[in-house]
Design a protein around this motif. Structure first.
Motif, PDB file in Angstrom:
ATOM      1  N   LEU A 131       0.799  -1.221   0.000  1.00 29.14           N
ATOM      2  CA  LEU A 131       0.000   0.000   0.000  1.00 29.14           C
ATOM      3  C   LEU A 131       0.834   1.275   0.000  1.00 29.14           C
ATOM      4  O   LEU A 131       0.341   2.324  -0.378  1.00 29.14           O
ATOM      5  CB  LEU A 131      -0.896   0.025   1.241  1.00 29.14           C
ATOM      6  CG  LEU A 131      -2.155  -0.816   1.201  1.00 29.14           C
ATOM      7  CD1 LEU A 131      -2.859  -0.781   2.545  1.00 29.14           C
ATOM      8  CD2 LEU A 131      -3.065  -0.389   0.106  1.00 29.14           C
ATOM      9  N   GLU A 132       2.055   1.148   0.435  1.00 27.57           N
ATOM     10  CA  GLU A 132       2.899   2.339   0.557  1.00 27.57           C
ATOM     11  C   GLU A 132       3.015   3.085  -0.771  1.00 27.57           C
ATOM     12  O   GLU A 132       2.984   4.311  -0.800  1.00 27.57           O
ATOM     13  CB  GLU A 132       4.282   1.928   1.052  1.00 27.57           C
ATOM     14  CG  GLU A 132       5.157   3.072   1.442  1.00 27.57           C
ATOM     15  CD  GLU A 132       6.448   2.624   2.116  1.00 27.57           C
ATOM     16  OE1 GLU A 132       7.336   3.471   2.244  1.00 27.57           O
ATOM     17  OE2 GLU A 132       6.567   1.450   2.498  1.00 27.57           O
ATOM     18  N   ALA A 133       3.114   2.357  -1.875  1.00 29.81           N
ATOM     19  CA  ALA A 133       3.288   2.985  -3.189  1.00 29.81           C
ATOM     20  C   ALA A 133       1.966   3.161  -3.936  1.00 29.81           C
ATOM     21  O   ALA A 133       1.966   3.603  -5.086  1.00 29.81           O
ATOM     22  CB  ALA A 133       4.244   2.142  -4.036  1.00 29.81           C
ATOM     23  N   GLU A 134       0.861   2.872  -3.283  1.00 27.01           N
ATOM     24  CA  GLU A 134      -0.456   2.972  -3.927  1.00 27.01           C
ATOM     25  C   GLU A 134      -0.722   4.413  -4.357  1.00 27.01           C
ATOM     26  O   GLU A 134      -0.586   5.347  -3.574  1.00 27.01           O
ATOM     27  CB  GLU A 134      -1.548   2.501  -2.967  1.00 27.01           C
ATOM     28  CG  GLU A 134      -2.955   2.611  -3.495  1.00 27.01           C
ATOM     29  CD  GLU A 134      -3.200   1.766  -4.744  1.00 27.01           C
ATOM     30  OE1 GLU A 134      -3.755   2.315  -5.709  1.00 27.01           O
ATOM     31  OE2 GLU A 134      -2.825   0.585  -4.742  1.00 27.01           O
ATOM     32  N   GLU A 135      -1.102   4.574  -5.616  1.00 33.30           N
ATOM     33  CA  GLU A 135      -1.366   5.909  -6.152  1.00 33.30           C
ATOM     34  C   GLU A 135      -2.816   6.337  -5.970  1.00 33.30           C
ATOM     35  O   GLU A 135      -3.110   7.533  -5.971  1.00 33.30           O
ATOM     36  CB  GLU A 135      -0.967   5.958  -7.628  1.00 33.30           C
ATOM     37  CG  GLU A 135       0.538   5.847  -7.817  1.00 33.30           C
ATOM     38  CD  GLU A 135       0.956   5.927  -9.272  1.00 33.30           C
ATOM     39  OE1 GLU A 135       0.171   6.416 -10.113  1.00 33.30           O
ATOM     40  OE2 GLU A 135       2.081   5.498  -9.568  1.00 33.30           O
ATOM     41  N   ASN A 136      -3.713   5.396  -5.820  1.00 29.59           N
ATOM     42  CA  ASN A 136      -5.123   5.703  -5.586  1.00 29.59           C
ATOM     43  C   ASN A 136      -5.284   6.000  -4.095  1.00 29.59           C
ATOM     44  O   ASN A 136      -5.513   5.102  -3.280  1.00 29.59           O
ATOM     45  CB  ASN A 136      -5.996   4.520  -6.024  1.00 29.59           C
ATOM     46  CG  ASN A 136      -7.477   4.795  -5.857  1.00 29.59           C
ATOM     47  OD1 ASN A 136      -7.881   5.718  -5.161  1.00 29.59           O
ATOM     48  ND2 ASN A 136      -8.289   3.966  -6.489  1.00 29.59           N
ATOM     49  N   PRO A 151      -7.575   7.564  -2.117  1.00 34.05           N
ATOM     50  CA  PRO A 151      -8.779   7.189  -1.369  1.00 34.05           C
ATOM     51  C   PRO A 151      -8.838   5.684  -1.068  1.00 34.05           C
ATOM     52  O   PRO A 151      -9.223   5.277   0.025  1.00 34.05           O
ATOM     53  CB  PRO A 151      -9.930   7.621  -2.283  1.00 34.05           C
ATOM     54  CG  PRO A 151      -9.355   8.724  -3.106  1.00 34.05           C
ATOM     55  CD  PRO A 151      -7.915   8.344  -3.318  1.00 34.05           C
ATOM     56  N   PHE A 152      -8.417   4.870  -2.039  1.00 31.33           N
ATOM     57  CA  PHE A 152      -8.374   3.429  -1.809  1.00 31.33           C
ATOM     58  C   PHE A 152      -7.372   3.092  -0.704  1.00 31.33           C
ATOM     59  O   PHE A 152      -7.656   2.317   0.208  1.00 31.33           O
ATOM     60  CB  PHE A 152      -8.004   2.671  -3.091  1.00 31.33           C
ATOM     61  CG  PHE A 152      -7.693   1.219  -2.840  1.00 31.33           C
ATOM     62  CD1 PHE A 152      -8.721   0.314  -2.642  1.00 31.33           C
ATOM     63  CD2 PHE A 152      -6.371   0.784  -2.776  1.00 31.33           C
ATOM     64  CE1 PHE A 152      -8.435  -1.028  -2.379  1.00 31.33           C
ATOM     65  CE2 PHE A 152      -6.080  -0.548  -2.512  1.00 31.33           C
ATOM     66  CZ  PHE A 152      -7.111  -1.457  -2.316  1.00 31.33           C
ATOM     67  N   ALA A 153      -6.173   3.677  -0.789  1.00 34.58           N
ATOM     68  CA  ALA A 153      -5.125   3.402   0.196  1.00 34.58           C
ATOM     69  C   ALA A 153      -5.578   3.815   1.594  1.00 34.58           C
ATOM     70  O   ALA A 153      -5.358   3.086   2.565  1.00 34.58           O
ATOM     71  CB  ALA A 153      -3.841   4.131  -0.188  1.00 34.58           C
ATOM     72  N   GLN A 154      -6.224   4.974   1.686  1.00 36.82           N
ATOM     73  CA  GLN A 154      -6.697   5.444   2.995  1.00 36.82           C
ATOM     74  C   GLN A 154      -7.746   4.491   3.567  1.00 36.82           C
ATOM     75  O   GLN A 154      -7.687   4.131   4.740  1.00 36.82           O
ATOM     76  CB  GLN A 154      -7.265   6.854   2.897  1.00 36.82           C
ATOM     77  CG  GLN A 154      -7.656   7.410   4.247  1.00 36.82           C
ATOM     78  CD  GLN A 154      -8.183   8.829   4.170  1.00 36.82           C
ATOM     79  OE1 GLN A 154      -8.764   9.231   3.176  1.00 36.82           O
ATOM     80  NE2 GLN A 154      -7.990   9.575   5.231  1.00 36.82           N
ATOM     81  N   GLY A 155      -8.686   4.071   2.751  1.00 38.35           N
ATOM     82  CA  GLY A 155      -9.715   3.141   3.215  1.00 38.35           C
ATOM     83  C   GLY A 155      -9.129   1.800   3.606  1.00 38.35           C
ATOM     84  O   GLY A 155      -9.543   1.197   4.610  1.00 38.35           O
ATOM     85  N   ALA A 156      -8.156   1.324   2.836  1.00 35.30           N
ATOM     86  CA  ALA A 156      -7.513   0.043   3.149  1.00 35.30           C
ATOM     87  C   ALA A 156      -6.761   0.134   4.475  1.00 35.30           C
ATOM     88  O   ALA A 156      -6.841  -0.777   5.308  1.00 35.30           O
ATOM     89  CB  ALA A 156      -6.574  -0.358   2.020  1.00 35.30           C
ATOM     90  N   VAL A 157      -6.051   1.224   4.685  1.00 33.77           N
ATOM     91  CA  VAL A 157      -5.310   1.401   5.938  1.00 33.77           C
ATOM     92  C   VAL A 157      -6.267   1.495   7.117  1.00 33.77           C
ATOM     93  O   VAL A 157      -6.014   0.910   8.178  1.00 33.77           O
ATOM     94  CB  VAL A 157      -4.379   2.631   5.859  1.00 33.77           C
ATOM     95  CG1 VAL A 157      -3.830   3.005   7.230  1.00 33.77           C
ATOM     96  CG2 VAL A 157      -3.245   2.369   4.882  1.00 33.77           C
ATOM     97  N   GLN A 158      -7.378   2.210   6.955  1.00 40.25           N
ATOM     98  CA  GLN A 158      -8.367   2.290   8.037  1.00 40.25           C
ATOM     99  C   GLN A 158      -8.860   0.898   8.403  1.00 40.25           C
ATOM    100  O   GLN A 158      -8.955   0.554   9.589  1.00 40.25           O
ATOM    101  CB  GLN A 158      -9.548   3.162   7.626  1.00 40.25           C
ATOM    102  CG  GLN A 158      -9.249   4.628   7.599  1.00 40.25           C
ATOM    103  CD  GLN A 158     -10.417   5.436   7.031  1.00 40.25           C
ATOM    104  OE1 GLN A 158     -11.358   4.890   6.454  1.00 40.25           O
ATOM    105  NE2 GLN A 158     -10.352   6.736   7.197  1.00 40.25           N
ATOM    106  N   ALA A 159      -9.170   0.086   7.394  1.00 38.59           N
ATOM    107  CA  ALA A 159      -9.665  -1.273   7.642  1.00 38.59           C
ATOM    108  C   ALA A 159      -8.581  -2.130   8.300  1.00 38.59           C
ATOM    109  O   ALA A 159      -8.855  -2.849   9.283  1.00 38.59           O
ATOM    110  CB  ALA A 159     -10.136  -1.902   6.341  1.00 38.59           C
TER     111      ALA A 159
END
Length: 178
Positions: free
Chosen positions: A1-6, A8-16
């Motif tokens: 996820l560190e290099a994820e460019e999307n 909003p997706f990365a933020q939601g994934a980290v929250q989960a």
């Protein structure tokens, strides 16, 4: 996820992932390892591995810092959050963090509050979180918790003055007189 460019997706994934980390029975050992990250190489490596991804979500990063007992860094992050735009999403995440602080994974943290002079950045971090929140049930929950810290500081000060009633300034003179 560190290099994820999307983002909003990365933020939601980290929250989960953060919620799973802090609440799932399967992650207890990971949490214990993170709690030892300041003294343990494995814990430090795990923290470094997660930190880059967790940075996609500021409040999740604060919770990771609190879990790993990196309280001074948690303070810095909270100030940075406060300096930015506080939107509803950040308030909801902060509210959820306060609820999680009352969960079993943060029992150690609540117990550290019994010695506020040993963990000043923990106390400062929690007050910073309190100041980010509007008055709400989460605000009042954390405010009540921190009120206990104030009482403990009063007891600590009273105990010190009981040992040296004059604050220690005339301690040697009192021995000579007594």
């Amino acid at each position: 996820l560190e290099a994820e460019e999307n983002l909003p997706f990365a933020q939601g994934a980290v929250q989960a992932l953060n919620l799973i980390l802090l609440t799932s029975p399967e992650t207890v050992e990971l949490c214990q390892l993170l709690r030892q990250s300041l003294q343990n190489t494995q814990g430090r490596e795990l923290l470094a591995l997660l930190y880059g991804s967790w940075c996609h979500c500021a409040v999740a990063t604060v919770s990771l810092c609190l879990l790993s007992q990196a309280y001074a860094h948690a303070c810095e992050l909270i100030v940075a959050i406060g300096d930015g735009v506080i939107d509803v999403e950040i308030l909801v995440q902060t509210d959820q963090l306060v609820q999680l602080l009352e969960s079993p994974v943060f029992t150690f943290l609540r117990l550290q509050l019994t010695e506020p002079t040993r963990c000043p950045y923990l106390v400062k971090s929690l007050y910073g979180i309190l100041m980010l929140l509007p008055q709400s049930p989460a605000f009042h929950l954390l405010q009540t918790r921190l009120h206990c810290v104030g009482n403990l500081l009063t007891l600590h000060t009273a105990a010190e003055t009981a040992h040296f009633p004059d604050g220690g300034t005339n301690h040697n003179r009192n021995k000579a007189v007594g």
